[in-house]
Design an enzyme around this catalytic site. Structure first.
Site, PDB file in Angstrom:
ATOM      1  N   ASN A 136      26.816   3.332  57.687  1.00  0.00           N
ATOM      2  CA  ASN A 136      26.904   4.561  58.493  1.00  0.00           C
ATOM      3  C   ASN A 136      26.161   5.691  57.780  1.00  0.00           C
ATOM      4  O   ASN A 136      25.563   5.484  56.738  1.00  0.00           O
ATOM      5  CB  ASN A 136      28.368   4.925  58.775  1.00  0.00           C
ATOM      6  CG  ASN A 136      29.128   5.153  57.488  1.00  0.00           C
ATOM      7  OD1 ASN A 136      28.860   6.083  56.753  1.00  0.00           O
ATOM      8  ND2 ASN A 136      30.064   4.261  57.186  1.00  0.00           N
TER       9      ASN A 136
ATOM     10  N   LYS B   5      18.135 -15.350  55.196  1.00  0.00           N
ATOM     11  CA  LYS B   5      17.750 -14.405  56.234  1.00  0.00           C
ATOM     12  C   LYS B   5      17.819 -15.080  57.619  1.00  0.00           C
ATOM     13  O   LYS B   5      17.289 -16.194  57.790  1.00  0.00           O
ATOM     14  CB  LYS B   5      16.322 -13.927  55.941  1.00  0.00           C
ATOM     15  CG  LYS B   5      15.840 -12.852  56.869  1.00  0.00           C
ATOM     16  CD  LYS B   5      14.422 -12.442  56.490  1.00  0.00           C
ATOM     17  CE  LYS B   5      13.845 -11.565  57.587  1.00  0.00           C
ATOM     18  NZ  LYS B   5      12.410 -11.410  57.485  1.00  0.00           N
TER      19      LYS B   5
ATOM     20  N   PHE C 247      40.595  11.751  55.113  1.00  0.00           N
ATOM     21  CA  PHE C 247      39.646  12.491  55.959  1.00  0.00           C
ATOM     22  C   PHE C 247      39.657  11.823  57.328  1.00  0.00           C
ATOM     23  O   PHE C 247      40.010  10.648  57.447  1.00  0.00           O
ATOM     24  CB  PHE C 247      38.235  12.456  55.363  1.00  0.00           C
ATOM     25  CG  PHE C 247      37.918  13.658  54.533  1.00  0.00           C
ATOM     26  CD1 PHE C 247      38.472  13.808  53.276  1.00  0.00           C
ATOM     27  CD2 PHE C 247      37.075  14.658  55.011  1.00  0.00           C
ATOM     28  CE1 PHE C 247      38.196  14.931  52.504  1.00  0.00           C
ATOM     29  CE2 PHE C 247      36.796  15.782  54.262  1.00  0.00           C
ATOM     30  CZ  PHE C 247      37.358  15.917  52.993  1.00  0.00           C
TER      31      PHE C 247
ATOM     32  N   LYS D 161      46.472   9.920  62.475  1.00  0.00           N
ATOM     33  CA  LYS D 161      46.013   9.233  61.253  1.00  0.00           C
ATOM     34  C   LYS D 161      46.876   9.616  60.056  1.00  0.00           C
ATOM     35  O   LYS D 161      47.230   8.774  59.231  1.00  0.00           O
ATOM     36  CB  LYS D 161      44.540   9.577  60.962  1.00  0.00           C
ATOM     37  CG  LYS D 161      43.593   8.689  61.750  1.00  0.00           C
ATOM     38  CD  LYS D 161      42.131   8.971  61.513  1.00  0.00           C
ATOM     39  CE  LYS D 161      41.318   8.138  62.505  1.00  0.00           C
ATOM     40  NZ  LYS D 161      39.935   8.527  62.648  1.00  0.00           N
TER      41      LYS D 161
ATOM     42  N   LYS E 172      48.867   6.628  58.337  1.00  0.00           N
ATOM     43  CA  LYS E 172      48.371   6.217  57.017  1.00  0.00           C
ATOM     44  C   LYS E 172      49.163   6.875  55.883  1.00  0.00           C
ATOM     45  O   LYS E 172      48.819   6.754  54.725  1.00  0.00           O
ATOM     46  CB  LYS E 172      46.875   6.547  56.915  1.00  0.00           C
ATOM     47  CG  LYS E 172      46.055   5.865  58.029  1.00  0.00           C
ATOM     48  CD  LYS E 172      44.565   5.925  57.784  1.00  0.00           C
ATOM     49  CE  LYS E 172      43.810   5.300  58.954  1.00  0.00           C
ATOM     50  NZ  LYS E 172      42.423   4.971  58.654  1.00  0.00           N
TER      51      LYS E 172
HETATM   52  O1  PMT Z   1      29.240  11.969  53.091  1.00  0.00           O
HETATM   53  P1  PMT Z   1      28.819  13.137  53.957  1.00  0.00           P
HETATM   54  O2  PMT Z   1      27.451  12.956  54.552  1.00  0.00           O
HETATM   55  O3  PMT Z   1      28.997  14.450  53.232  1.00  0.00           O
HETATM   56  O4  PMT Z   1      29.799  13.183  55.229  1.00  0.00           O
HETATM   57  C1  PMT Z   1      31.161  13.511  55.069  1.00  0.00           C
HETATM   58  C2  PMT Z   1      32.046  12.678  56.000  1.00  0.00           C
HETATM   59  C3  PMT Z   1      31.751  13.004  57.452  1.00  0.00           C
HETATM   60  C4  PMT Z   1      31.834  11.184  55.753  1.00  0.00           C
HETATM   61  C5  PMT Z   1      33.526  13.063  55.626  1.00  0.00           C
HETATM   62  O5  PMT Z   1      33.714  14.436  55.835  1.00  0.00           O
HETATM   63  C6  PMT Z   1      34.529  12.264  56.454  1.00  0.00           C
HETATM   64  O6  PMT Z   1      34.899  12.617  57.561  1.00  0.00           O
HETATM   65  N1  PMT Z   1      35.012  11.122  55.873  1.00  0.00           N
HETATM   66  C7  PMT Z   1      35.885  10.158  56.573  1.00  0.00           C
HETATM   67  C8  PMT Z   1      35.050   9.238  57.416  1.00  0.00           C
HETATM   68  C9  PMT Z   1      35.895   8.188  58.091  1.00  0.00           C
HETATM   69  O7  PMT Z   1      35.774   7.043  57.760  1.00  0.00           O
HETATM   70  O8  PMT Z   1      36.772   8.657  58.955  1.00  0.00           O
HETATM   71  P2  PMT Z   1      37.777   7.719  59.820  1.00  0.00           P
HETATM   72  O9  PMT Z   1      38.381   8.680  60.759  1.00  0.00           O
HETATM   73  O10 PMT Z   1      37.062   6.519  60.340  1.00  0.00           O
HETATM   74  O11 PMT Z   1      38.847   7.222  58.759  1.00  0.00           O
HETATM   75  C10 PMT Z   1      40.019   7.967  58.454  1.00  0.00           C
HETATM   76  C11 PMT Z   1      40.381   7.808  56.982  1.00  0.00           C
HETATM   77  O12 PMT Z   1      40.705   6.447  56.709  1.00  0.00           O
HETATM   78  C12 PMT Z   1      39.284   8.193  56.009  1.00  0.00           C
HETATM   79  O13 PMT Z   1      39.888   8.843  54.908  1.00  0.00           O
HETATM   80  C13 PMT Z   1      38.701   6.849  55.592  1.00  0.00           C
HETATM   81  O14 PMT Z   1      38.203   6.894  54.240  1.00  0.00           O
HETATM   82  C14 PMT Z   1      39.912   5.938  55.674  1.00  0.00           C
HETATM   83  N2  PMT Z   1      39.580   4.532  55.997  1.00  0.00           N
HETATM   84  C15 PMT Z   1      39.030   4.204  57.200  1.00  0.00           C
HETATM   85  C16 PMT Z   1      38.792   2.877  57.497  1.00  0.00           C
HETATM   86  C17 PMT Z   1      39.127   1.893  56.551  1.00  0.00           C
HETATM   87  N3  PMT Z   1      38.901   0.612  56.777  1.00  0.00           N
HETATM   88  N4  PMT Z   1      39.652   2.253  55.365  1.00  0.00           N
HETATM   89  C18 PMT Z   1      39.891   3.545  55.089  1.00  0.00           C
HETATM   90  O15 PMT Z   1      40.378   3.882  53.994  1.00  0.00           O
END
Ligand code: PMT
Length: 403
Positions: free
Chosen positions: A208, A287, A321, A335, A339
């Site tokens: 991503n 590949k 986040f 969330k 979580k």
């Molecule tokens: O890196 P930059 O370019 O500065 O961008 C910053 C950002 C947009 C990446 C950051 O601000 C942000 O939003 N990070 C969280 C991205 C994300 O994965 O969001 P989510 O809503 O999909 O997940 C929610 C939370 O669960 C996050 O804390 C994520 O780390 C966590 N997660 C999600 C999926 C997973 N399988 N495991 C996780 O731990």
């Protein structure tokens, strides 16, 4: 600022006149200000101005040793609680980035172990020059703090970015620095940053747009506040900050392993990384060759790292986040609860200037009771500072983790 010694480095540009006001404001705020001018700075404003405002002798010449019992540049370097360079020309930035020490200011900068804050001021094209950008990035990765120049009419006649930040703004940054420093001393903070990479075959993968900037800003701020920082990093497009323990990972599974094996040793976990929810069911050894018109890729669920942390946390304060494109508040609260986070920072990644890749972000911070703080669009460094201040306050109050 009472009891603090600030070495004010003044390099040569028209903005030296603003540094005189800065010197005055820092002195009025209680700091013991020691001024070092470069020879070219002294051609814009006389040393006597700074001597009068700081009530201390101004240092210019490395060989002008007035006090036999000390070596002046070492003495100044050792006394400093903070060094502020304002205005910082392209030249002094280049010298510091490359370790040159050929005058009083550059020599003191190499000799000090105090934090250094740089307020650049120069022509708009000079500021955007790749060499200057490279030098600033190098310094930032070593932990040097920057106060961004303003945009507007420049003395050289151009309109653009390069105007020295206003003295009031620099004073605010200095105050914030002293307020923050040491606030997380003794705490161990683990931050995840960047994007995970899920391999399809040896040359292709799912990932991503996360650049790592948000997570790096948090790690950098935590270091500045005195924490011991572990940074677990996926794929990023910017260099990581200095002063952290850096763990490189690729996939969500690797990130899970890296985080969970270190969970017990940390007091704060901040999950900024953008983690893939799904990965290819199998990873091809060779590949994939094109053959049929269609190719189906089967994906399977990845472990949710944040949720796993929430299930296993003991004393840790856990911050998640959320990257959302709609219904920010509702998804954020969902969330946070699912979580078991103590805090959740939600960003609407469709908002201009927020989310992936940008230097700025707009974050709404939640806890189990709802909105804690709505941060308008600001630099990711500022978001990091605000977030860690909330974290520090909660740790100071001895808040117990959300169950
Ligand atoms: O890196 P930059 O370019 O500065 O961008 C910053 C950002 C947009 C990446 C950051 O601000 C942000 O939003 N990070 C969280 C991205 C994300 O994965 O969001 P989510 O809503 O999909 O997940 C929610 C939370 O669960 C996050 O804390 C994520 O780390 C966590 N997660 C999600 C999926 C997973 N399988 N495991 C996780 O731990």
């Amino acid at each position: 600022m009472n009891g603090k010694t600030i070495v004010l480095g003044v390099s040569g540009g028209i903005a030296v006149y603003k540094a005189a006001a800065l010197c005055s404001k820092l002195s009025q705020a209680g700091a013991d200000v020691r001024v070092i001018m470069t020879e070219s700075a002294a051609r814009f404003v006389t040393p006597l101005t700074f001597q009068t405002l700081s009530r201390s002798e101004v240092a210019i010449d490395t060989f002008d040793e007035k006090e036999p019992s000390v070596v002046q540049h070492i003495d100044l370097a050792d006394r400093a609680d903070l060094v502020v360079i304002a205005p910082a020309t392209a030249n002094i930035i280049a010298k510091l980035a490359n370790g040159l020490a050929d005058d009083m200011l550059s020599t003191t900068l190499l000799a000090t172990t105090a934090p250094i804050m740089v307020a650049p001021a120069m022509n708009v094209h000079m500021y955007a020059h790749p060499a200057v950008e490279h030098n600033m990035r190098t310094l930032a990765s070593r932990g040097v703090l920057f106060i961004e120049p303003g945009t507007g009419q420049l003395a050289c006649g151009y309109v653009g970015k390069g105007r020295l930040a206003e003295p009031e703004e620099i004073v605010r940054a200095v105050e914030q620095h002293f307020r923050e420093s040491g606030r997380l001393a003794g705490k161990r903070v683990l931050v995840t940053a960047g994007a995970t990479v899920e391999r399809i075959d040896p040359v292709r993968y799912l990932t991503n747009d996360s650049s790592g900037k948000m997570g790096f800003a948090i790690a950098e701020a935590a270091v500045r506040m005195g924490a011991q920082v572990t940074l677990v990093v996926g794929r990023t497009s910017v260099p990581p900050p200095a002063g952290v323990e850096l763990i490189r990972v690729e996939s969500a599974q690797q990130m899970l392993d890296a985080v969970m094996s270190r969970l017990a040793a940390h007091d704060v976990i901040v999950k900024t990384a953008a983690v893939a929810d799904y990965r290819p069911a199998s990873q091809e050894e060779h590949k994939i060759k094109k053959s049929a018109d269609e190719l189906e890729l089967k994906l399977v669920r990845n472990p949710d790292i944040l949720q796993t942390i929430g299930q296993h946390k003991t004393h840790q304060l856990v911050v998640g986040f959320a990257a959302e494109t709609r219904d920010l508040d509702a998804y954020a609260m969902d969330k946070l609860r699912r979580k078991r986070c103590d805090l959740l920072a939600a960003n609407d990644v469709t908002q201009e200037g927020a989310g992936f890749g940008t230097d700025t972000n707009a974050v709404r911070l939640f806890d189990e009771h709802g909105l804690v703080e709505a941060m308008p669009l600001m630099t990711k460094r500022e978001v990091a500072s605000r977030l860690l201040t909330v974290i520090a306050e909660r740790l100071e109050k001895g808040a117990s983790p959300t169950r």
